[in-house]
Design a protein around this motif. Structure first.
Motif, PDB file in Angstrom:
ATOM      1  N   ALA D 164      26.656 -65.884 112.234  1.00  0.00           N
ATOM      2  CA  ALA D 164      27.075 -65.993 113.744  1.00  0.00           C
ATOM      3  C   ALA D 164      26.479 -67.380 114.222  1.00  0.00           C
ATOM      4  CB  ALA D 164      26.583 -64.841 114.464  1.00  0.00           C
ATOM      5  N   ARG D 165      27.015 -68.211 114.583  1.00  0.00           N
ATOM      6  CA  ARG D 165      26.473 -69.190 115.535  1.00  0.00           C
ATOM      7  C   ARG D 165      26.960 -69.434 117.013  1.00  0.00           C
ATOM      8  NH1 ARG D 165      24.426 -68.765 111.452  1.00  0.00           N
ATOM      9  NH2 ARG D 165      24.309 -70.168 109.634  1.00  0.00           N
ATOM     10  N   GLY D 166      25.947 -69.358 117.880  1.00  0.00           N
ATOM     11  CA  GLY D 166      26.127 -69.181 119.309  1.00  0.00           C
ATOM     12  C   GLY D 166      25.776 -70.327 119.924  1.00  0.00           C
ATOM     13  N   VAL D 167      26.430 -70.667 121.110  1.00  0.00           N
ATOM     14  CA  VAL D 167      26.222 -71.585 122.058  1.00  0.00           C
ATOM     15  C   VAL D 167      25.884 -70.677 123.663  1.00  0.00           C
ATOM     16  CG1 VAL D 167      26.790 -73.501 123.575  1.00  0.00           C
ATOM     17  CG2 VAL D 167      27.386 -73.451 121.117  1.00  0.00           C
ATOM     18  N   LEU D 168      24.597 -70.818 123.879  1.00  0.00           N
ATOM     19  CA  LEU D 168      24.290 -69.893 125.155  1.00  0.00           C
ATOM     20  C   LEU D 168      24.348 -70.714 126.323  1.00  0.00           C
ATOM     21  CD1 LEU D 168      23.810 -68.365 122.653  1.00  0.00           C
ATOM     22  CD2 LEU D 168      21.550 -67.645 123.525  1.00  0.00           C
ATOM     23  N   ILE D 169      24.929 -70.636 127.459  1.00  0.00           N
ATOM     24  CA  ILE D 169      24.618 -71.384 128.724  1.00  0.00           C
ATOM     25  C   ILE D 169      24.064 -70.526 129.531  1.00  0.00           C
ATOM     26  CG2 ILE D 169      25.893 -72.868 130.298  1.00  0.00           C
ATOM     27  CD1 ILE D 169      26.185 -73.928 127.621  1.00  0.00           C
ATOM     28  N   ARG D 170      22.830 -70.930 129.851  1.00  0.00           N
ATOM     29  CA  ARG D 170      21.901 -70.063 130.642  1.00  0.00           C
ATOM     30  C   ARG D 170      22.071 -70.253 132.228  1.00  0.00           C
ATOM     31  NH1 ARG D 170      16.445 -71.160 127.988  1.00  0.00           N
ATOM     32  NH2 ARG D 170      15.651 -69.581 129.652  1.00  0.00           N
ATOM     33  N   ARG D 171      21.759 -69.224 133.099  1.00  0.00           N
ATOM     34  CA  ARG D 171      21.625 -69.559 134.249  1.00  0.00           C
ATOM     35  C   ARG D 171      20.379 -70.216 134.566  1.00  0.00           C
ATOM     36  NH1 ARG D 171      17.118 -68.283 134.012  1.00  0.00           N
ATOM     37  NH2 ARG D 171      16.073 -66.409 135.011  1.00  0.00           N
ATOM     38  N   ARG D 192      15.735 -78.639 121.640  1.00  0.00           N
ATOM     39  CA  ARG D 192      15.469 -78.518 119.956  1.00  0.00           C
ATOM     40  C   ARG D 192      16.724 -77.277 119.825  1.00  0.00           C
ATOM     41  NH1 ARG D 192      12.144 -75.581 116.632  1.00  0.00           N
ATOM     42  NH2 ARG D 192      12.664 -73.882 117.989  1.00  0.00           N
ATOM     43  N   ILE D 193      17.139 -77.797 118.602  1.00  0.00           N
ATOM     44  CA  ILE D 193      18.102 -77.174 117.960  1.00  0.00           C
ATOM     45  C   ILE D 193      17.493 -76.537 116.463  1.00  0.00           C
ATOM     46  CG2 ILE D 193      20.339 -76.851 116.634  1.00  0.00           C
ATOM     47  CD1 ILE D 193      21.544 -78.860 118.655  1.00  0.00           C
ATOM     48  N   PRO D 194      17.460 -75.280 116.159  1.00  0.00           N
ATOM     49  CA  PRO D 194      17.998 -74.093 116.858  1.00  0.00           C
ATOM     50  C   PRO D 194      17.136 -73.703 118.115  1.00  0.00           C
ATOM     51  CG  PRO D 194      17.615 -73.483 114.702  1.00  0.00           C
ATOM     52  CD  PRO D 194      17.014 -74.749 114.650  1.00  0.00           C
ATOM     53  N   SER D 195      17.787 -73.204 119.150  1.00  0.00           N
ATOM     54  CA  SER D 195      17.144 -72.772 120.249  1.00  0.00           C
ATOM     55  C   SER D 195      16.520 -71.530 119.763  1.00  0.00           C
ATOM     56  CB  SER D 195      17.968 -72.460 121.433  1.00  0.00           C
ATOM     57  OG  SER D 195      18.931 -71.454 121.167  1.00  0.00           O
ATOM     58  N   HIS D 196      15.388 -71.082 120.593  1.00  0.00           N
ATOM     59  CA  HIS D 196      14.536 -69.877 120.372  1.00  0.00           C
ATOM     60  C   HIS D 196      15.371 -68.553 120.268  1.00  0.00           C
ATOM     61  CE1 HIS D 196      14.647 -69.373 124.558  1.00  0.00           C
ATOM     62  NE2 HIS D 196      14.206 -68.120 124.306  1.00  0.00           N
ATOM     63  N   GLN D 197      16.468 -68.490 120.804  1.00  0.00           N
ATOM     64  CA  GLN D 197      17.157 -66.966 120.904  1.00  0.00           C
ATOM     65  C   GLN D 197      17.647 -66.519 119.500  1.00  0.00           C
ATOM     66  OE1 GLN D 197      18.205 -69.594 122.772  1.00  0.00           O
ATOM     67  NE2 GLN D 197      17.659 -69.042 125.073  1.00  0.00           N
ATOM     68  N   GLY D 198      17.940 -67.412 118.523  1.00  0.00           N
ATOM     69  CA  GLY D 198      18.610 -67.046 117.286  1.00  0.00           C
ATOM     70  C   GLY D 198      16.999 -66.398 116.352  1.00  0.00           C
ATOM     71  N   PRO D 199      16.216 -67.210 116.446  1.00  0.00           N
ATOM     72  CA  PRO D 199      14.830 -66.654 115.646  1.00  0.00           C
ATOM     73  C   PRO D 199      14.583 -65.383 116.207  1.00  0.00           C
ATOM     74  CG  PRO D 199      14.945 -68.794 115.764  1.00  0.00           C
ATOM     75  CD  PRO D 199      16.047 -68.741 116.638  1.00  0.00           C
ATOM     76  N   LEU D 208      19.937 -60.613 110.539  1.00  0.00           N
ATOM     77  CA  LEU D 208      20.954 -61.321 111.172  1.00  0.00           C
ATOM     78  C   LEU D 208      21.095 -62.987 110.572  1.00  0.00           C
ATOM     79  CD1 LEU D 208      20.535 -59.803 114.745  1.00  0.00           C
ATOM     80  CD2 LEU D 208      22.184 -59.452 112.886  1.00  0.00           C
ATOM     81  N   ASP D 209      22.026 -63.262 110.196  1.00  0.00           N
ATOM     82  CA  ASP D 209      22.176 -64.777 110.108  1.00  0.00           C
ATOM     83  C   ASP D 209      22.773 -65.525 111.128  1.00  0.00           C
ATOM     84  OD1 ASP D 209      22.769 -67.514 109.380  1.00  0.00           O
ATOM     85  OD2 ASP D 209      23.743 -66.745 107.339  1.00  0.00           O
ATOM     86  N   VAL D 210      21.644 -65.972 112.048  1.00  0.00           N
ATOM     87  CA  VAL D 210      22.129 -66.195 113.540  1.00  0.00           C
ATOM     88  C   VAL D 210      21.464 -67.538 114.117  1.00  0.00           C
ATOM     89  CG1 VAL D 210      20.587 -64.633 114.303  1.00  0.00           C
ATOM     90  CG2 VAL D 210      22.275 -65.731 115.594  1.00  0.00           C
ATOM     91  N   VAL D 211      22.178 -68.651 114.261  1.00  0.00           N
ATOM     92  CA  VAL D 211      21.627 -69.901 114.723  1.00  0.00           C
ATOM     93  C   VAL D 211      22.315 -70.056 116.396  1.00  0.00           C
ATOM     94  CG1 VAL D 211      21.506 -72.234 114.656  1.00  0.00           C
ATOM     95  CG2 VAL D 211      21.645 -70.700 112.502  1.00  0.00           C
ATOM     96  N   THR D 212      21.212 -70.431 117.014  1.00  0.00           N
ATOM     97  CA  THR D 212      21.862 -70.546 118.542  1.00  0.00           C
ATOM     98  C   THR D 212      21.442 -72.032 119.155  1.00  0.00           C
ATOM     99  OG1 THR D 212      19.796 -69.715 119.234  1.00  0.00           O
ATOM    100  CG2 THR D 212      21.979 -68.342 119.143  1.00  0.00           C
TER     101      THR D 212
END
Lengths: 348, 348, 348, 348
Positions: D164-171, D192-199, D208-212
């Protein structure tokens, strides 16, 4: 040919970089250099514009050098090479610099973030240029106060002003800021009435009867002021507009021309090719201004990044004593910067 | 036990859904149903709340049915079943409904988006409840005008008001709107001074000497008003606060309590469990209010979605004639809705 | 000396006024005139810039004349005087103009708001200049699609691209807009995946394996794109940066330089004196770009008002046939506009 | 009847006040008190809700008393009276409290602002409740990570997830904040990529194989996530929706229902009477979710203030050991809070 006034700018931020640009546009001034403490793209653009960059301290010089910024020297060296320094450091920091400037026998101009007491003189060119001539230091008042003084003294000069009550909606932070200095989806009133701008206008002209309330709005550029003025005598719209037109650096705009809000004026400035999209003028809506009996109501917008730039240029001439007449300096400044008195039908 | 007033709501939007909630909270009223023209989540929540949903026309009924919304009937059927209809349709649309309401001999309450001339009566409970008793129709004035009338009549009742000059910074659109109805990163002044709110307040109380200027700010909820009031006589802060406290539906707040802006009040309403986070009161800053000589300056914030809700409830009682005293209706409304006169130190 | 290409611009809005500026900067082009339907400050600035203004119809001419705008003629007269017209009218309106352009035997360039089918050719200079040479019409794709094609074809040219998945956060409306076209305090996802930009990129290069999702953010200028790219082969950061540097109109930026967000790049453009603060380049963060295994992740920002301007200039040369080599036209355009490939340490 | 778990909340801010509300709604828990360091309206609302208020230190107790807040004691006294403390102090501050909690032999729950290493266990109820049972401490992961884990483990449980590869737009900041913590008119990418949410998701489920990638948007409430998922096997929309429906605390929404953006969901929560307008569920758009080949694309919105509340309640049961089955605790929590799995046609 007379010697040029040698100018340094301490603090190359929102105001400092614009002062530097404007100084370079004056035939009677020499831009000697700017000094700063940062080493990022903001200072690098000074290099790109061929402006000598000084570091405030040797430590800052090392950081700049490490960031590939060629450093011309440190602040004391800059001060030795100039007649006038324009202090554009952040609010409150400027005060600490005054002794250094005195030590180097450099005339000093501070910005509106400093207190009046620092220099004992607060400056708006049209209002009190004469009292600044030859002084060691002055303070160019803030964007909000500058606009307030311009418009109220225009009315006062025409014997129209009894008292003025203003509501000032300020921009919350500057457009380049990304470092969490903004407000979001709200409007933040000052927690004190009167807000400081009214008393601040009185540091320039103690005779002004002015009270202000203020808030920060959720936008990043330009202030919007609303005024309720008690006129000193009955007067029609035409006479009032005449009084405003007689004041330099107030430009009339019209909602009917499609200029309906601060962001319209920003677009207009870009359209007419102003450097950085700057507006030096108070943009006052001619077709919104209303007179009812002896009351006058009007609104205008202020480019908080640019409105004080012409005042800084005039202050340089006043302190250096090279030009003794306000009107003479204002004319020179406004010609070089392309300052106008109307953004409208016949003129754009 | 007296018969309950049977109420219908035409238009289940920002105002309509709140009126429906408030009607359901009144022991002396029966919520018969709401009618609308849409078939999305907004109307579906009425179903979730067990409120009968009517379609304005048979065509709308078909669309609602297709969207799985159980339809109780069409608007004329709703009108046959009620004593009073509260018209909460979008501005200008309400006017077209008046004949329909008359035809069904239903008392009608319109909102501030309609003109005063539509009903010939504009309503704020404290100011003119008596003149609405038994009328066929009235108009609850807009959020801005309601707040203006509440605060200015509080001063007038205490013989404190000479004249009032206001600057009203409005929210630009409602928080739920996603359909490109907003303004962004600017502040948009009304293109006319005086703005319509001052004259609108005079439709409720023609004796008010009030002039307003207005702008839309880049935020989605709550207005912020600034007032400069010429007092009818010298008076101290305490007397003025006393006058404001004597008026229902004005609640004092304090910046020193951390309530510093409209979004603070929104958070506070959620914290104290208000349905939808609604604030029915004008939240006026006690510690910002200032008296200088015979001038009074103050600022308050207005929940544009909720402030007119108690007025609509009172208007139902007035038109139906079931309660003839303003104070009686106001007390009932405010008790059921939990309306307060202070959001602060001793009370929260 | 060869004859200059005579150019007209139909629609003097956000894109049209920039195309007009850019045409005037080309030694091989003549700016004959612009045409529009409005009569406010926007068209008046064309007059201030000495650009002849045509009205679309005689009726519009009358309105412009009434607003003191000197009118050079009507659109058909402009079309008779030009070789190429750049249609910058609002989306969907352009399509209706095609027959008129054909009738006057004028080459026509449309913008990304029109469908590919209108001209059968969609244009990004580096990707497919050759196929546009001599054509009667083309469509310069939208700001988002232009940026997508530039970066993905840079990777494709270096045989690095397998497939690309993008998330595009668009600005919600233009900064000058005050007419309630914005969204406020939310983020609005496109209601369809894939969003149209991926397929649109394939109208320029059908071989791109690209899928996009999109949303509108609560800001008025510049888009921000995030890409996850499956590489065609293992490659290191350096090789990838090399591939991006080989593509004109991509400029590297660095967060470490203080350029941390779209608004930093806007400030930078003003600082370096770009007209209107325009950025023609894709500004791609070198120090955020990351490679993990055969996956590449990067982000860049796009000035939605300016990025298509150099493409329009190239399209003029392609359609007119005066320059047959893409690289030749791109070089000319980029030199006159000052387009760069790095905004950073060594270059600013 | 079993003894109730005695709970204290340290830090009565955005999360703390919601945890306190939720604890009070649990029949098997007792809300003993909250502790804080401030003395303004935020803490006063706890008093209004009859929640005992403790001061962190005696000095804070004096300040609260001075502000008319009745103080029940100091933090150590609160800790003596509880079985579990939920630490909702600002990020990084919680870490310093761990020793104090241990000293008082109180089980401790931290929030996502703390590091995983602090407790060695990071919690999402559905994913790893079992491993938290009886532990001395855990960390409820952040709002973004909680949403990520919920949706990805839903796919994983159905053997659908490859990567899963995500883009997270935060408030950018919370809606109540007025203290210049916001960003304005821009979008700020993480540097920084990856952002900290994936790890961070991998601290809950290392498989989970996840990069954000992430950015902050110019809005104050709710995040918006976009995901590109490589499926482990071919699957249709229906099977994927089935997998998502099988996961508690994911609720499907539909743009066709008028729920088109995060602010729609905020309005909906208010409409259906949620306390504070809170949404505990991931609101995932059923009609935007798309499958192409073995790729899945979807978007959802997350109420950053509320999504972790049910997880905190479950964590209380897990640490206290009173409920050993995840499903049992989740059911109890969700029933008391009214958590749903669909906000739509049939259910609203």
């Amino acid at each position: 040919m007379p010697t040029k006034v040698r100018v340094g700018v301490n603090g190359y931020g929102v105001i400092g970089k614009r002062v530097a640009d404007a100084v370079r546009a004056q035939p009677d001034m020499e831009m000697v250099g700017v000094s700063d403490v940062i080493a990022d793209y903001r200072v690098k653009t000074a290099i790109a514009l061929d402006i000598p960059v000084y570091a405030v301290t040797a430590e800052h010089a090392r950081q700049m050098t490490a960031a590939n910024i060629p450093v011309a020297g440190v602040l004391p060296q800059l001060l030795e090479a100039v007649d006038v320094v324009v202090d554009c450091t952040p609010a409150k920091i400027g005060a600490a610099n005054l002794d250094l400037y005195r030590e180097h026998r450099v005339k000093a101009i501070f910005q509106g973030g400093e207190k009046h007491a620092l220099t004992g003189h607060s400056f708006v060119a049209h209002a009190n240029y004469a009292t600044a001539v030859g002084r060691a230091a002055t303070r160019v008042v803030s964007c909000n106060t500058t606009a307030t003084v311009r418009t109220l003294t225009a009315l006062k000069d025409a014997a129209l002003l009894a008292k003025a009550r203003g509501v000032l909606i300020r921009r919350a932070t500057d457009p380049w800021e990304s470092d969490h200095s903004g407000i979001m989806n709200t409007i933040l009133p000052e927690s004190r009435i009167p807000s400081h701008q009214g008393p601040d206008a009185q540091t320039v002209d103690p005779d002004l009867d002015v009270v202000t309330m203020a808030a920060k709005g959720s936008h990043t550029q330009n202030h919007l002021h609303f005024w309720t003025v008690e006129l000193a005598r009955r007067a029609g719209r035409d006479e009032i507009l005449e009084a405003l037109r007689a004041m330099p650096r107030i430009a009339l705009v019209r909602a009917a021309d499609g200029i309906v809000a601060p962001n319209s004026t920003i677009e207009l400035m870009r359209d007419i090719g102003r450097p950085r999209g700057d507006m030096y003028e108070v943009a006052l809506w001619e077709d919104i201004l209303t007179v009812e009996g002896t009351e006058l109501f009007y609104t205008y917008t202020v480019d908080n990044q640019a409105i004080v730039i012409p005042e800084n240029i005039d202050a340089i001439r006043a302190l250096s004593g090279t030009v003794t007449e306000a009107a003479d300096s204002i004319r020179r400044t406004d010609e070089t910067l392309g300052v106008r008195q109307d953004f409208g039908s016949k003129v754009v």
